[in-house]
Write an enzyme that holds these catalytic residues in place. Structure first.
Site, PDB file in Angstrom:
ATOM      1  CE  LYS A 183      -1.319   2.811   2.940  1.00 22.83           C
ATOM      2  NZ  LYS A 183      -1.075   3.836   2.192  1.00 22.83           N
ATOM      3  CD  GLU A 259      14.023   0.950   8.352  1.00 25.44           C
ATOM      4  OE1 GLU A 259      14.559   1.739   8.720  1.00 25.44           O
ATOM      5  OE2 GLU A 259      14.561  -0.289   8.145  1.00 25.44           O
ATOM      6  CB  CYS A 293      13.690   8.771   7.538  1.00 19.86           C
ATOM      7  SG  CYS A 293      14.552   7.586   6.484  1.00 19.86           S
ATOM      8  CD  GLU A 390      11.012  12.770  10.330  1.00 18.67           C
ATOM      9  OE1 GLU A 390       9.823  12.415  10.962  1.00 18.67           O
ATOM     10  OE2 GLU A 390      11.758  12.080   9.941  1.00 18.67           O
TER      11      GLU A 390
HETATM   12  P1  NAP Z   1       3.017   8.464   7.620  1.00 20.56           P
HETATM   13  O1  NAP Z   1       1.903   9.544   7.581  1.00 20.56           O
HETATM   14  O2  NAP Z   1       3.283   7.789   8.912  1.00 20.56           O
HETATM   15  O3  NAP Z   1       2.607   7.652   6.268  1.00 20.56           O
HETATM   16  C1  NAP Z   1       3.456   6.529   5.836  1.00 20.56           C
HETATM   17  C2  NAP Z   1       2.280   5.474   5.330  1.00 20.56           C
HETATM   18  O4  NAP Z   1       1.524   5.059   6.089  1.00 20.56           O
HETATM   19  C3  NAP Z   1       1.818   6.137   4.258  1.00 20.56           C
HETATM   20  O5  NAP Z   1       1.599   4.942   3.103  1.00 20.56           O
HETATM   21  C4  NAP Z   1       0.188   6.416   4.888  1.00 20.56           C
HETATM   22  O6  NAP Z   1      -0.910   6.207   4.041  1.00 20.56           O
HETATM   23  C5  NAP Z   1       0.186   5.356   5.817  1.00 20.56           C
HETATM   24  N1  NAP Z   1      -0.792   5.532   7.122  1.00 20.56           N
HETATM   25  C6  NAP Z   1      -1.044   6.718   7.717  1.00 20.56           C
HETATM   26  N2  NAP Z   1      -1.643   6.458   8.586  1.00 20.56           N
HETATM   27  C7  NAP Z   1      -1.932   5.105   8.776  1.00 20.56           C
HETATM   28  C8  NAP Z   1      -2.813   4.128   9.623  1.00 20.56           C
HETATM   29  N3  NAP Z   1      -3.495   4.995  10.377  1.00 20.56           N
HETATM   30  N4  NAP Z   1      -2.710   3.088   9.278  1.00 20.56           N
HETATM   31  C9  NAP Z   1      -2.141   2.386   8.046  1.00 20.56           C
HETATM   32  N5  NAP Z   1      -1.156   3.396   7.454  1.00 20.56           N
HETATM   33  C10 NAP Z   1      -1.071   4.631   7.554  1.00 20.56           C
HETATM   34  O7  NAP Z   1       4.554   9.117   7.126  1.00 20.56           O
HETATM   35  P2  NAP Z   1       4.595  10.048   5.787  1.00 20.56           P
HETATM   36  O8  NAP Z   1       4.471  11.370   6.073  1.00 20.56           O
HETATM   37  O9  NAP Z   1       4.200   9.339   4.722  1.00 20.56           O
HETATM   38  O10 NAP Z   1       6.290   9.731   5.851  1.00 20.56           O
HETATM   39  C11 NAP Z   1       7.497  10.612   6.479  1.00 20.56           C
HETATM   40  C12 NAP Z   1       7.680   9.794   7.535  1.00 20.56           C
HETATM   41  O11 NAP Z   1       8.382   8.421   7.209  1.00 20.56           O
HETATM   42  C13 NAP Z   1       8.593  10.598   8.494  1.00 20.56           C
HETATM   43  O12 NAP Z   1       8.734  10.477   9.661  1.00 20.56           O
HETATM   44  C14 NAP Z   1      10.094   9.917   8.008  1.00 20.56           C
HETATM   45  O13 NAP Z   1      11.155  10.006   8.735  1.00 20.56           O
HETATM   46  C15 NAP Z   1       9.600   8.342   7.776  1.00 20.56           C
HETATM   47  N6  NAP Z   1      10.394   7.609   6.744  1.00 20.56           N
HETATM   48  C16 NAP Z   1      11.491   7.112   7.356  1.00 20.56           C
HETATM   49  C17 NAP Z   1      12.312   6.038   6.739  1.00 20.56           C
HETATM   50  C18 NAP Z   1      13.141   4.992   7.457  1.00 20.56           C
HETATM   51  O14 NAP Z   1      13.588   4.140   6.639  1.00 20.56           O
HETATM   52  N7  NAP Z   1      13.408   5.002   8.733  1.00 20.56           N
HETATM   53  C19 NAP Z   1      12.256   6.274   5.339  1.00 20.56           C
HETATM   54  C20 NAP Z   1      11.395   7.144   4.771  1.00 20.56           C
HETATM   55  C21 NAP Z   1      10.545   7.800   5.488  1.00 20.56           C
HETATM   56  P3  NAP Z   1      -1.239   7.650   3.482  1.00 20.56           P
HETATM   57  O15 NAP Z   1      -0.206   8.840   2.950  1.00 20.56           O
HETATM   58  O16 NAP Z   1      -2.075   7.300   2.221  1.00 20.56           O
HETATM   59  O17 NAP Z   1      -2.184   8.427   4.488  1.00 20.56           O
END
Ligand code: NAP
Length: 489
Positions: A183, A259, A293, A390
């Protein structure tokens, strides 16, 4: 939008990939994907609901026994073909990422190279899964230790690296013999859809990879995660969502890889090579417009070199060009959406209000598009929110320090522990930093650590498990130990 962009977008599937064929959402619902540089709607795609999610899991479960029994070499060859196809279509994939996510085209090309590598690396790892055979210490029998695919997996990816976050999960899962439902983020689903079509072209059997795109990430994911047939959850995204999913996964005792977010310190000592440190700072801060990240969040710089470092990074930022990532010479693309712009604006405002010095940038740009300029803040006070949250934007925040202990204390004063960067020419100091920094990864005199052959992952609230490297495939394998009698007894 140019004619070639329209042609490329028309080629991207707009359905859900379930059991090897593209289909509309069961309800017929669709949602729009936008270009963050213009705000324009670029494509409408299927909007899955809970029933579609379950159908995708059904397909992954049906395909699992045959895929797990497929010879590793055959699985490897499909991954290798997919790698070659990604390489052939590199320009199209890069352009697609720039259109849906905003990163400058040159960076998108870099991500295609990086993301493609996971397909190649895990095609090579697929045949290297081994076990052990050994005697018990008492000679009472023989132990056989074997590795087995964990089963159907659910993969959730964020919007910031649309290709690499998908391949970093799909490739090790497939190499290990697992089937998946993936997804992508609703903000950048097109690259995953394009990749799925490439996997089909690479002759991946039906049902091994299933794709659900949805605006209902919560309910669709909850239904899949709590389904007893699922055996593994791999999530990349924010720490709050990761914690929520860990709680959901507990009931099903799922294997999980997490991650999560970061708050990377970037330490510059007075013995550092400043040219190198400034180059590293540009990469660690402004790659992906700060939306990584691994982005350096806090620049912790020795007081004897802080003025010179600040002057140099500000001069470099002055040369940046902001615009749509498809345009020549653009180095700063848009942020993913207006919410991200407001966050950067709030964090800068808070720091300045508390006494930080604004050296360049700092003011959000009026639309269309979601732009925030590259910004440098000096003397950021300790309580500023920007040092604790962040940023996920192009803001370089500098904090001076006096001695090594203070630098280390500031660096480790966070619940995050993904990556740290250290610039020093002193070997013993570098070794002390490696041993004392509480992060899963450290860049020593480099500003980018990511590599398909390396175990990427964090400590503390930055996550669980590793992606990439020889460790990456382990996340999708489970161990069986078999006891046998002493053959001589
Ligand atoms: P996010 O809001 O947590 O979303 C990540 C994924 O989770 C998206 O596919 C999102 O779908 C989905 N999601 C959101 N709420 C959910 C729920 N209640 N249940 C299941 N899935 C859910 O994060 P983001 O804003 O997309 O990404 C940025 C974050 O990712 C930052 O904190 C960054 O540090 C982290 N990141 C970490 C790494 C690593 O390797 N450590 C790498 C890249 C990014 P939708 O977008 O469709 O809502």
């Amino acid at each position: 939008m140019s004619a070639s962009e329209a042609e490329l977008l028309a080629e991207v599937p707009d359905g859900l990939l379930i059991g090897g064929s593209w289909r509309p959402a069961g309800t017929g619902a669709r949602f729009a994907v936008h270009d963050p540089a213009t705000g324009a709607r670029i494509k409408q795609i299927a909007d899955a609901d809970v029933a579609d999610g379950r159908a995708a899991l059904d397909a992954a479960c049906d395909a699992f026994p045959a895929w797990a029994a497929t010879p590793p070499r055959a699985r490897a060859e499909i991954l290798r073909r997919a790698f070659e196809l990604v390489r052939e279509r590199a320009e199209d994939i890069a352009l697609l990422m720039t259109i849906e996510m905003g990163k400058p085209l040159a960076e998108a090309r870099g991500e295609v190279a990086y993301g493609g590598e996971f397909l190649r690396w895990f095609s090579e790892e697929a045949s290297r899964v081994t076990g052990r055979y050994g005697n018990t210490p008492e000679n009472s029998g023989r132990m056989i230790i074997t590795k087995h695919p964990v089963g159907p997996c659910y993969l959730i990816t964020p919007w910031n690296f649309p290709l690499a976050m998908a391949t970093r999960k799909i490739a090790p899962a497939l190499a290990a013999g697992c089937t998946v439902v993936i997804k992508p983020s609703e903000l950048t689903p097109l690259t995953t859809l394009f990749l799925a079509e490439i996997l089909r072209e690479a002759e991946l059997p039906a049902g091994v990879v299933n794709v659900v795109t949805t605006t209902s990430a919560g309910p669709v994911s909850a239904a899949i995660i709590t389904d007893p047939r699922l055996r593994k959850l791999s999530f990349t995204g924010s720490t709050p969502v990761g914690k929520l999913l860990l709680a959901q996964a507990a009931d099903n005792v799922l294997r999980t890889s997490m991650e999560l977010g970061g708050n990377a310190p970037f330490l510059v000592f007075d013995d550092a090579d400043l040219d190198r440190a400034v180059d590293g700072a540009m990469a660690a801060k402004f790659r992906n417009v700060g939306q990584a990240c691994t982005a350096a969040n806090r620049f912790i710089v020795h007081r004897d070199v802080v003025d010179e470092f600040t002057r140099r990074v500000t001069d470099r930022v002055r040369t940046f060009t902001m615009g749509r990532g498809t345009e020549d010479g653009v180095t700063i693309g848009p942020l993913i959406d207006d919410r991200a712009v407001r966050k950067a604006d709030d964090l800068v405002g808070d720091a300045v209000h508390r006494g930080a010095t604004l050296h360049i940038g700092g003011t959000a740009v009026a639309g269309p598009g979601s732009f925030f300029p590259a910004t440098v803040l000096g003397d950021v006070p300790a309580q500023s929110r920007i040092l604790h949250e962040e940023i996920f934007g192009p803001v370089l925040a500098i904090v001076p320090f006096h001695d090594e202990d203070e630098a280390l204390r500031i660096a480790n004063a966070t619940e995050y522990g993904l990556v740290s960067y250290v610039y020093t020419e002193n070997l013993a100091r570098a070794q002390r930093m490696i041993e004392r920094l509480e992060t899963g990864m450290t860049g020593l005199n480099v500003g980018v650590v990511s590599n398909a052959a390396a175990p990427f992952g964090g400590w503390k609230h930055s996550g669980l498990g590793r992606e990439g490297g020889i460790e990456g495939i382990e996340e999708y394998l489970q161990t069986k130990y078999t006891m046998t009698p002493d053959p001589f007894g």
